[in-house]
Design a protein around this motif. Structure first.
Motif, short mmCIF file in Angstrom:
data_model
loop_
_atom_site.label_atom_id
_atom_site.label_comp_id
_atom_site.label_asym_id
_atom_site.label_seq_id
_atom_site.Cartn_x
_atom_site.Cartn_y
_atom_site.Cartn_z
N THR A 6 61.33 63.11 -9.31
CA THR A 6 60.53 62.27 -10.21
C THR A 6 59.28 61.74 -9.53
O THR A 6 58.43 61.17 -10.20
CB THR A 6 61.36 61.10 -10.73
N GLN A 7 59.15 61.91 -8.24
CA GLN A 7 57.96 61.42 -7.54
C GLN A 7 57.00 62.55 -7.19
O GLN A 7 56.26 62.45 -6.24
CB GLN A 7 58.36 60.67 -6.28
N THR A 8 57.00 63.58 -8.00
CA THR A 8 56.06 64.67 -7.77
C THR A 8 54.84 64.48 -8.66
O THR A 8 54.86 63.69 -9.60
CB THR A 8 56.70 66.03 -8.07
N LEU A 9 53.80 65.19 -8.36
CA LEU A 9 52.60 65.20 -9.19
C LEU A 9 52.25 66.66 -9.44
O LEU A 9 51.50 67.27 -8.67
CB LEU A 9 51.45 64.45 -8.51
N CYS A 10 52.84 67.22 -10.48
CA CYS A 10 52.64 68.65 -10.74
C CYS A 10 51.35 68.88 -11.53
O CYS A 10 50.70 67.95 -11.99
CB CYS A 10 53.85 69.23 -11.47
N LYS A 11 50.99 70.13 -11.66
CA LYS A 11 49.73 70.50 -12.29
C LYS A 11 49.66 70.06 -13.75
O LYS A 11 48.60 69.66 -14.23
CB LYS A 11 49.52 72.00 -12.21
N SER A 12 50.78 70.07 -14.45
CA SER A 12 50.76 69.68 -15.86
C SER A 12 50.46 68.19 -16.03
O SER A 12 50.03 67.77 -17.10
CB SER A 12 52.10 70.01 -16.52
N GLU A 13 50.65 67.39 -15.00
CA GLU A 13 50.36 65.96 -15.06
C GLU A 13 48.91 65.65 -14.74
O GLU A 13 48.50 64.49 -14.84
CB GLU A 13 51.26 65.20 -14.10
N SER A 51 53.92 68.03 -23.58
CA SER A 51 52.98 67.40 -22.66
C SER A 51 53.65 66.25 -21.91
O SER A 51 54.57 65.61 -22.42
CB SER A 51 51.76 66.88 -23.42
N PRO A 52 53.20 65.96 -20.70
CA PRO A 52 53.76 64.84 -19.94
C PRO A 52 53.30 63.50 -20.54
O PRO A 52 52.34 63.44 -21.32
CB PRO A 52 53.20 65.04 -18.54
N ALA A 53 53.99 62.44 -20.16
CA ALA A 53 53.67 61.11 -20.70
C ALA A 53 52.31 60.62 -20.20
O ALA A 53 51.59 59.95 -20.94
CB ALA A 53 54.76 60.12 -20.31
N LEU A 57 43.42 61.83 -13.75
CA LEU A 57 42.24 62.46 -13.16
C LEU A 57 41.77 61.58 -12.03
O LEU A 57 41.69 60.36 -12.17
CB LEU A 57 41.13 62.56 -14.23
N MET A 58 41.48 62.17 -10.88
CA MET A 58 40.95 61.44 -9.73
C MET A 58 39.48 61.84 -9.56
O MET A 58 39.17 63.02 -9.52
CB MET A 58 41.69 61.79 -8.44
N SER A 59 38.60 60.85 -9.43
CA SER A 59 37.19 61.13 -9.29
C SER A 59 36.61 60.31 -8.15
O SER A 59 36.75 59.09 -8.12
CB SER A 59 36.45 60.81 -10.59
N VAL A 60 35.95 61.01 -7.23
CA VAL A 60 35.25 60.36 -6.13
C VAL A 60 33.82 60.90 -6.16
O VAL A 60 33.57 62.03 -5.77
CB VAL A 60 35.92 60.64 -4.77
N PRO A 61 32.86 60.11 -6.65
CA PRO A 61 31.50 60.60 -6.82
C PRO A 61 30.81 60.91 -5.49
O PRO A 61 30.96 60.18 -4.51
CB PRO A 61 30.79 59.46 -7.53
N LYS A 62 30.03 61.97 -5.51
CA LYS A 62 29.24 62.34 -4.35
C LYS A 62 28.19 61.28 -4.06
O LYS A 62 27.78 61.09 -2.92
CB LYS A 62 28.57 63.69 -4.60
N ARG A 63 27.78 60.56 -5.07
CA ARG A 63 26.80 59.49 -4.90
C ARG A 63 27.35 58.37 -4.01
O ARG A 63 26.60 57.70 -3.29
CB ARG A 63 26.42 58.93 -6.26
N LYS A 64 28.66 58.14 -4.07
CA LYS A 64 29.29 57.09 -3.26
C LYS A 64 29.65 57.58 -1.87
O LYS A 64 29.40 56.91 -0.87
CB LYS A 64 30.54 56.55 -3.96
N LEU A 65 30.30 58.73 -1.78
CA LEU A 65 30.70 59.30 -0.49
C LEU A 65 30.03 60.65 -0.35
O LEU A 65 30.39 61.61 -1.04
CB LEU A 65 32.23 59.44 -0.41
N LYS A 75 40.45 61.25 -2.35
CA LYS A 75 41.21 61.86 -3.45
C LYS A 75 42.67 62.04 -3.07
O LYS A 75 43.56 61.80 -3.89
CB LYS A 75 40.60 63.19 -3.86
N ARG A 76 42.91 62.43 -1.85
CA ARG A 76 44.29 62.59 -1.36
C ARG A 76 45.01 61.24 -1.35
O ARG A 76 46.17 61.14 -1.75
CB ARG A 76 44.25 63.22 0.04
N GLN A 77 44.32 60.18 -0.92
CA GLN A 77 44.91 58.85 -0.92
C GLN A 77 45.22 58.38 -2.35
O GLN A 77 46.27 57.79 -2.61
CB GLN A 77 43.96 57.84 -0.25
N LEU A 78 44.30 58.63 -3.27
CA LEU A 78 44.51 58.23 -4.66
C LEU A 78 45.70 58.98 -5.27
O LEU A 78 46.53 58.38 -5.96
CB LEU A 78 43.25 58.48 -5.49
N ARG A 79 45.77 60.28 -5.03
CA ARG A 79 46.89 61.07 -5.56
C ARG A 79 48.22 60.57 -5.03
O ARG A 79 49.19 60.43 -5.77
CB ARG A 79 46.73 62.55 -5.20
N GLU A 80 48.27 60.30 -3.74
CA GLU A 80 49.52 59.83 -3.11
C GLU A 80 49.91 58.45 -3.64
O GLU A 80 51.07 58.20 -3.95
CB GLU A 80 49.35 59.80 -1.60
#
Length: 133
Positions: A6-13, A51-53, A57-65, A75-80
């Motif tokens: 239950t703690q996975t983040l699959c592609k459908s999510e 569909s999942p509940a 979407l994770m977004s890190v703008p190039k303008r910021k970093l 993005k990896r930190q946000l996903r985790e």
């Protein structure tokens, strides 16, 4: 503690459909909340059968970093952080039959933060979202 499945983040999510992304950002009804350095933009939609509940979407703008290494790390930190904290949000949505949620996590800072700070921010954002339901 939840089991590993239950703690996975699959592609459908993950939110990768351009039509759903445009519904989230362009159509009325989207809400936003911010806990620096992360902003959450979310919208409830009707849920289809397979569909999942929650789709995220994770977004890190190039303008910021500017460096790709930094953007990928954030993005990896946000996903985790989302993966660890999503169970409460899914439980609340399962109580509301026929509802699903689209969520976008947008990075606002111009620096990389430690993972524990990102975890706390995402946890607080998801708590705010569940309270608004």
């Amino acid at each position: 503690m939840l089991d590993g499945a239950t703690q996975t983040l699959c592609k459908s999510e993950r939110l990768n459909s351009m039509t759903l992304i445009s519904r989230l950002f362009n159509e009325p009804g989207s809400q936003s909340t911010t806990i620096f350095p992360v902003r959450a933009i979310y919208k409830t939609v009707e849920r289809t059968d397979d569909s999942p509940a929650v789709r995220v979407l994770m977004s890190v703008p190039k303008r910021k970093l500017h460096n790709a290494v930094d953007r990928n790390r954030v993005k990896r930190q946000l996903r985790e952080a989302y993966r660890k904290q999503k169970s409460r949000l899914i439980e609340v949505l399962n109580e509301h039959d026929g509802e699903a949620m689209l969520v976008a996590l947008v990075w606002l800072d111009e620096a990389v933060r430690p993972s524990d700070v990102v975890n706390q921010c995402v946890a607080r954002l998801l708590n705010r979202i569940t309270e608004s339901l």
